[in-house]
Write an enzyme that holds these catalytic residues in place. Structure first.
Site, PDB file in Angstrom:
ATOM      1  N   VAL A 269     -32.723 -21.057  62.658  1.00 45.90           N
ATOM      2  CA  VAL A 269     -31.326 -21.498  62.641  1.00 45.90           C
ATOM      3  C   VAL A 269     -30.725 -21.396  64.044  1.00 45.90           C
ATOM      4  CG1 VAL A 269     -30.703 -21.055  60.252  1.00 45.90           C
ATOM      5  CG2 VAL A 269     -30.756 -19.159  61.870  1.00 45.90           C
ATOM      6  N   ASN A 271     -28.128 -23.011  67.452  1.00 45.17           N
ATOM      7  CA  ASN A 271     -27.904 -24.183  68.297  1.00 45.17           C
ATOM      8  C   ASN A 271     -29.151 -24.603  69.081  1.00 45.17           C
ATOM      9  OD1 ASN A 271     -25.225 -24.404  67.482  1.00 45.17           O
ATOM     10  ND2 ASN A 271     -24.600 -22.825  68.932  1.00 45.17           N
ATOM     11  N   GLU A 293     -37.417 -23.106  56.322  1.00 45.32           N
ATOM     12  CA  GLU A 293     -36.503 -22.399  55.426  1.00 45.32           C
ATOM     13  C   GLU A 293     -35.213 -23.153  55.234  1.00 45.32           C
ATOM     14  OE1 GLU A 293     -37.117 -18.072  57.036  1.00 45.32           O
ATOM     15  OE2 GLU A 293     -35.047 -18.682  56.923  1.00 45.32           O
ATOM     16  N   ASN A 383     -28.337 -10.161  63.363  1.00 47.58           N
ATOM     17  CA  ASN A 383     -28.382 -10.765  62.022  1.00 47.58           C
ATOM     18  C   ASN A 383     -29.444 -10.069  61.174  1.00 47.58           C
ATOM     19  OD1 ASN A 383     -26.469 -12.685  62.887  1.00 47.58           O
ATOM     20  ND2 ASN A 383     -28.088 -13.936  63.763  1.00 47.58           N
ATOM     21  N   GLY A 387     -36.656 -15.109  58.146  1.00 45.39           N
ATOM     22  CA  GLY A 387     -38.015 -15.562  57.874  1.00 45.39           C
ATOM     23  C   GLY A 387     -38.883 -15.575  59.110  1.00 45.39           C
TER      24      GLY A 387
HETATM   25  O1  0RQ Z   1     -23.850 -13.127  70.880  1.00 48.18           O
HETATM   26  O2  0RQ Z   1     -22.173 -14.651  70.017  1.00 48.18           O
HETATM   27  O3  0RQ Z   1     -21.613 -12.281  70.603  1.00 48.18           O
HETATM   28  O4  0RQ Z   1     -22.145 -13.930  72.409  1.00 48.18           O
HETATM   29  O5  0RQ Z   1     -26.850 -12.913  70.590  1.00 48.18           O
HETATM   30  O6  0RQ Z   1     -27.278 -15.653  70.709  1.00 48.18           O
HETATM   31  O7  0RQ Z   1     -27.843 -17.372  72.374  1.00 48.18           O
HETATM   32  O8  0RQ Z   1     -26.127 -17.884  70.560  1.00 48.18           O
HETATM   33  O9  0RQ Z   1     -28.614 -17.682  70.109  1.00 48.18           O
HETATM   34  O10 0RQ Z   1     -27.635 -18.442  67.860  1.00 48.18           O
HETATM   35  O11 0RQ Z   1     -30.005 -18.952  68.634  1.00 48.18           O
HETATM   36  O12 0RQ Z   1     -29.335 -16.626  67.951  1.00 48.18           O
HETATM   37  C1  0RQ Z   1     -32.100 -14.201  67.796  1.00 48.18           C
HETATM   38  C2  0RQ Z   1     -29.733 -13.925  67.093  1.00 48.18           C
HETATM   39  C3  0RQ Z   1     -30.450 -15.941  68.406  1.00 48.18           C
HETATM   40  C4  0RQ Z   1     -31.157 -15.728  66.005  1.00 48.18           C
HETATM   41  C5  0RQ Z   1     -30.853 -14.925  67.331  1.00 48.18           C
HETATM   42  C6  0RQ Z   1     -26.430 -12.509  71.894  1.00 48.18           C
HETATM   43  C7  0RQ Z   1     -25.636 -13.694  72.380  1.00 48.18           C
HETATM   44  C8  0RQ Z   1     -24.877 -14.065  71.137  1.00 48.18           C
HETATM   45  C9  0RQ Z   1     -26.632 -15.107  69.619  1.00 48.18           C
HETATM   46  P1  0RQ Z   1     -22.314 -13.520  70.988  1.00 48.18           P
HETATM   47  P2  0RQ Z   1     -27.382 -17.213  70.976  1.00 48.18           P
HETATM   48  P3  0RQ Z   1     -28.855 -18.033  68.577  1.00 48.18           P
HETATM   49  C10 0RQ Z   1     -35.265 -18.608  60.206  1.00 48.18           C
HETATM   50  C11 0RQ Z   1     -35.535 -17.794  61.413  1.00 48.18           C
HETATM   51  C12 0RQ Z   1     -33.600 -13.875  63.695  1.00 48.18           C
HETATM   52  C13 0RQ Z   1     -33.862 -14.584  62.392  1.00 48.18           C
HETATM   53  C14 0RQ Z   1     -34.732 -15.801  62.525  1.00 48.18           C
HETATM   54  C15 0RQ Z   1     -31.626 -14.841  64.873  1.00 48.18           C
HETATM   55  C16 0RQ Z   1     -25.903 -13.840  70.051  1.00 48.18           C
HETATM   56  O13 0RQ Z   1     -32.133 -16.682  66.289  1.00 48.18           O
HETATM   57  O14 0RQ Z   1     -30.838 -14.225  64.181  1.00 48.18           O
HETATM   58  O15 0RQ Z   1     -35.323 -16.092  63.537  1.00 48.18           O
HETATM   59  N1  0RQ Z   1     -32.983 -14.724  64.703  1.00 48.18           N
HETATM   60  N2  0RQ Z   1     -34.814 -16.546  61.429  1.00 48.18           N
HETATM   61  O16 0RQ Z   1     -24.799 -13.316  73.455  1.00 48.18           O
HETATM   62  C17 0RQ Z   1     -27.817  -8.899  74.019  1.00 48.18           C
HETATM   63  C18 0RQ Z   1     -29.685 -10.159  74.648  1.00 48.18           C
HETATM   64  C19 0RQ Z   1     -29.130 -11.265  73.943  1.00 48.18           C
HETATM   65  C20 0RQ Z   1     -27.909 -11.075  73.304  1.00 48.18           C
HETATM   66  C21 0RQ Z   1     -28.607 -13.129  72.958  1.00 48.18           C
HETATM   67  N3  0RQ Z   1     -30.861 -10.252  75.275  1.00 48.18           N
HETATM   68  N4  0RQ Z   1     -29.007  -9.005  74.653  1.00 48.18           N
HETATM   69  N5  0RQ Z   1     -27.251  -9.909  73.329  1.00 48.18           N
HETATM   70  N6  0RQ Z   1     -27.620 -12.259  72.704  1.00 48.18           N
HETATM   71  N7  0RQ Z   1     -29.543 -12.540  73.727  1.00 48.18           N
HETATM   72  C22 0RQ Z   1     -33.825 -18.616  59.674  1.00 48.18           C
HETATM   73  C23 0RQ Z   1     -33.549 -17.460  58.727  1.00 48.18           C
HETATM   74  O17 0RQ Z   1     -34.274 -16.543  58.691  1.00 48.18           O
HETATM   75  C24 0RQ Z   1     -32.364 -17.464  57.861  1.00 48.18           C
END
Ligand code: 0RQ
Length: 511
Positions: A269, A271, A293, A383, A387
Site C-alpha cells: 500500500v 504512494n 492483498e 503501522n 502482509g
Molecule cells: O511518516 O507521515 O509522519 O511523515 O514513515 O512513510 O515515505 O510516506 O511511505 O506510505 O510508503 O509507508 C513502511 C510505513 C512506508 C508502509 C511504510 C515515516 C515517514 C512517514 C510513512 P509521516 P512514507 P509509505 C501490504 C504490504 C508495512 C506493511 C506492508 C508500511 C511514514 O509501507 O506500513 O508492507 N509497510 N504491507 O516520514 C523514521 C525512517 C522513516 C520514517 C519513513 N527511516 N525513520 N520515519 N518514515 N521512513 C499491505 C498490507 O499489509 C495491508
C-alpha cells in the site's frame, strides 16, 4: 431492506446500531470486518464507542479485544480508540489514535503476519472469538452472505464467533455479487491438502460467505461509503524508484530469469507502490497479472488500460474517483478481479508456487539488507508488518523500496544496523531508493554492504556508512557481518537526542 436481505428470518432481527452494540459484552473478543479501509462495519463500532464512553464515565472500565482483517477507518479504529475502548488490537492498523495509544503503552498491539491471523484463530492460539461484526452487501434467500469490498478474515469470523452481527450496507454496488471467491477447503494440520490453485485468476471456491443463521443476533442496515482515501500524485522520488524497478525487470526478462509478461505482481500500500504501478502502466510489459492483498488505484488503471489482464486481492482500496470508475464499469472489472479471504491472498504455498514479484515499502534497511517495515527508532510502531512478510519470504523476487531520506533529510533510510527487523537479510533480494537499485542476490554480507551503500544510500550519508564498514572490518569480533556493537545504533540515538542523524558540527555528514 427487503431487496438486500432476502432471508426472511433476518427481517425480525433488524435493529438500530445502538441496540446491536448493546449486545456486545465487556471484555469480549470481537472480530470485525475491514481491510485497508474497505468493507468495515460503519455503524456498530461508533455505537459501541458511545456505549463504552458512557459506561466508562460511570467507572465500568469497559474494553474489548479487537481483531480485524487489516486497517479500517476512523469510524471503527478511531472511534473505539478515542474512548479508550480497545484492550488489545490485532493485526495491521494505520489509525493515528490507535498508533498514539499503542506507542503510549495504553493499548496492547499484536502485530502478526496477515496470513497467520485466521489459522491462529482456528488453532485456538488467540482464545475464543465471542462476537463477529461483519459488513456484507446483501443476504441471499438461504441466508448465505454477499461479501462487500473486502473479504479479509470474514469467513473465519463468521465461522468461529459464537454470535454474529451483520451490517448490510446498501452503498455497495449489488453487482459485487459474484466477484468473490471464498475457499472452504482449508483444514487444520495434519489434515491439510494442497490448495488447488496455479494461476492468480483461478476460482477455487464459491462467491458467498456461509453463516449459521442461528448465530445472527442482529442485522443493522447502513448506507455509507468506505474510507476511500486519495493517493498523492507520484512525485519525482517515487517516479525514480518506479523507473529503477522497471529497468530491473526488463533486465531480468533479457537475462531469461523472468517471462516477458513477468510473474504475478504483489504491490504494497501507499504512494510509492501506486507510483510503481503507474510506471508499469506506462511501461513496456503487457498481459500482466496481479496476486496481491490490496487493489489500489494504480491496479485499476492497469486493468482499464489492459496492461493488467487480471488481479486477485482480498480488498479494494480505492480513491473516491477510482471507486466511481469501478462502479461505472463493474461488468468489465468483474471479469478481471477476484476477491479472496486473506489467508488465501497471502498464502505462502500459493505465493511460492506462482512465483510472485513482491514490492513493498519499508522504513529503513541496514547495510547488510535487513529491513525494518514497522518501527521508528526501534520503538514506535508505524503501522504493522501486514502482509509484507507473507510475500517477502515466499516470493520469486522480493523487492523493498523507500526514499533514501526521511523527515526532510534528517534521517538516512540506509543505516548501519536496522533498529528493528521485520524482514531478515535472508528474505530481502532487492532494495530500491530514488538513488538506485541494489540486487543482493548471491552476495555475502560484506559484498551487500558495498552495493547497498553505493546504490541506495543518499550521497550525504555514503562516506559515513563506508567509514563505519571500514572500521567495523577492523574492530568486529567476526568478519562475516562486521559490526561495531557500541556504535551500530548510534545514528538512531543521535536522532533521538538531536532530531537528526547528521552530526551537528557538519550538516553534510553523519556518524
Ligand atoms: O511518516 O507521515 O509522519 O511523515 O514513515 O512513510 O515515505 O510516506 O511511505 O506510505 O510508503 O509507508 C513502511 C510505513 C512506508 C508502509 C511504510 C515515516 C515517514 C512517514 C510513512 P509521516 P512514507 P509509505 C501490504 C504490504 C508495512 C506493511 C506492508 C508500511 C511514514 O509501507 O506500513 O508492507 N509497510 N504491507 O516520514 C523514521 C525512517 C522513516 C520514517 C519513513 N527511516 N525513520 N520515519 N518514515 N521512513 C499491505 C498490507 O499489509 C495491508
Amino acid at each position: 431492506l427487503a431487496d438486500r436481505v432476502l432471508y426472511p428470518d433476518f427481517l425480525s432481527r433488524t435493529m438500530s446500531a445502538d441496540e446491536a452494540a448493546a449486545l456486545i459484552p465487556a471484555g469480549a473478543h470481537v472480530g470485525m470486518s475491514g481491510f485497508t479501509g474497505a468493507g468495515y462495519p460503519k455503524a456498530v463500532p461508533g455505537a459501541l464507542a458511545r456505549r463504552i464512553e458512557s459506561l466508562n464515565a460511570q467507572g465500568h472500565g469497559f474494553k474489548i479485544g479487537l481483531w480485524t482483517g487489516a486497517s479500517t477507518a476512523p469510524e471503527l479504529d478511531g472511534a473505539l480508540a478515542q474512548v479508550d475502548g480497545i484492550e488489545m488490537r490485532l493485526p495491521y492498523q494505520s489509525d493515528p489514535t490507535v498508533r498514539r495509544q499503542i506507542n503510549a503503552g495504553q493499548m496492547q498491539y499484536v502485530d502478526i503476519h496477515l496470513s497467520h491471523v485466521a489459522q491462529f484463530v482456528w488453532f485456538g492460539f488467540l482464545g475464543k472469538l465471542d462476537v463477529a461484526v461483519v459488513e456484507v452487501a446483501g443476504v441471499l434467500p438461504d441466508g448465505r452472505l454477499i461479501p462487500s469490498s473486502s473479504v479479509g478474515n470474514n469467513k473465519t469470523w463468521l465461522d468461529q464467533a459464537d454470535k454474529v452481527i451483520l451490517e448490510v450496507n446498501a452503498w455497495h454496488n449489488p453487482q459485487l455479487e459474484g466477484m468473490h471467491d471464498i475457499y472452504y477447503g482449508t483444514d487444520r494440520p495434519p489434515h491439510r491438502k494442497p490448495i488447488p490453485m496455479t494461476r492468480p485468476d483461478e476460482r477455487i471456491g464459491e462467491p458467498y460467505l456461509r453463516c449459521d443463521p442461528s448465530k445472527v443476533i442482529a442485522v443493522v442496515m447502513t448506507n455509507q461509503p468506505d474510507r476511500n482515501s486519495v493517493y498523492a500524485a507520484p512525485d519525482d522520488t517515487s517516479n525514480r524508484i518506479a523507473g529503477h524497478i522497471i529497468e530491473f525487470l526488463q533486465h531480468e526478462v533479457k537475462k531469461g530469469r523472468l517471462p516477458k509478461d513477468l510473474l504475478p505482481l504483489q504491490s504494497g500500500v501507499g504512494n510509492i507502490a501506486n507510483a510503481v504501478l503507474a510506471g508499469l502502466n506506462n511501461g513496456p510489459f503487457e498481459n500482466l497479472t496481479a496476486y496481491t492483498e490490496v487493489l489500489q488505484d494504480g491496479m485499476l488503471d492497469m486493468l482499464r488500460s489492459g496492461k493488467l489482464a487480471s488481479a486477485s486481492a482480498t480488498a479494494l482500496s480505492l480513491s473516491p474517483a477510482a471507486m466511481q470508475d469501478f462502479n461505472d464499469r463493474i461488468d468489465y472489472y468483474k471479469q478481471r478481479i477476484v476477491l479472496r479471504p486473506q489467508e488465501i491472498s497471502n498464502h505462502p504455498e500459493l505465493i511460492r508456487r506462482m512465483g510472485l514479484i513482491a514490492m513493498n515499502g519499508m522504513i529503513e534497511a541496514d547495510i547488510y539488507g535487513n529491513v525494518n517495515s514497522t518501527h521508528v527508532m526501534g520503538s514506535a510502531i508505524m503501522n504493522g508488518i501486514g502482509g509484507s512478510g507473507d510475500f517477502a519470504r515466499n516470493a520469486y523476487l522480493s523487492i523493498f523500496m523507500t526514499p533514501s531520506l526521511a523527515k526532510n533529510g534528517s534521517i538516512s533510510c540506509i543505516v548501519p544496523m536496522a533498529s528493528h527487523v521485520d524482514h531478515t537479510e535472508h528474505d530481502v533480494q532487492i532494495l530500491v531508493t530514488e538513488q538506485g537499485l541494489a540486487d543482493l542476490r548471491g552476495h555475502s554480507p560484506t559484498q551487500r554492504a558495498e552495493i547497498i551503500i553505493d546504490r541506495c544510500a543518499h550521497p550525504d550519508f555514503r562516506p559515513a556508512l563506508h567509514d563505519y564498514v571500514a572500521r567495523a572490518k577492523r574492530g568486529a569480533v567476526g568478519q562475516h557481518t562486521p559490526h561495531l556493537l557500541g556504535e551500530a545504533l548510534s545514528w538512531h540515538q543521535r536522532y533521538v537526542e538531536t532530531g537528526s542523524m547528521r552530526k551537528p558540527a557538519d550538516p553534510a555528514s553523519a556518524a
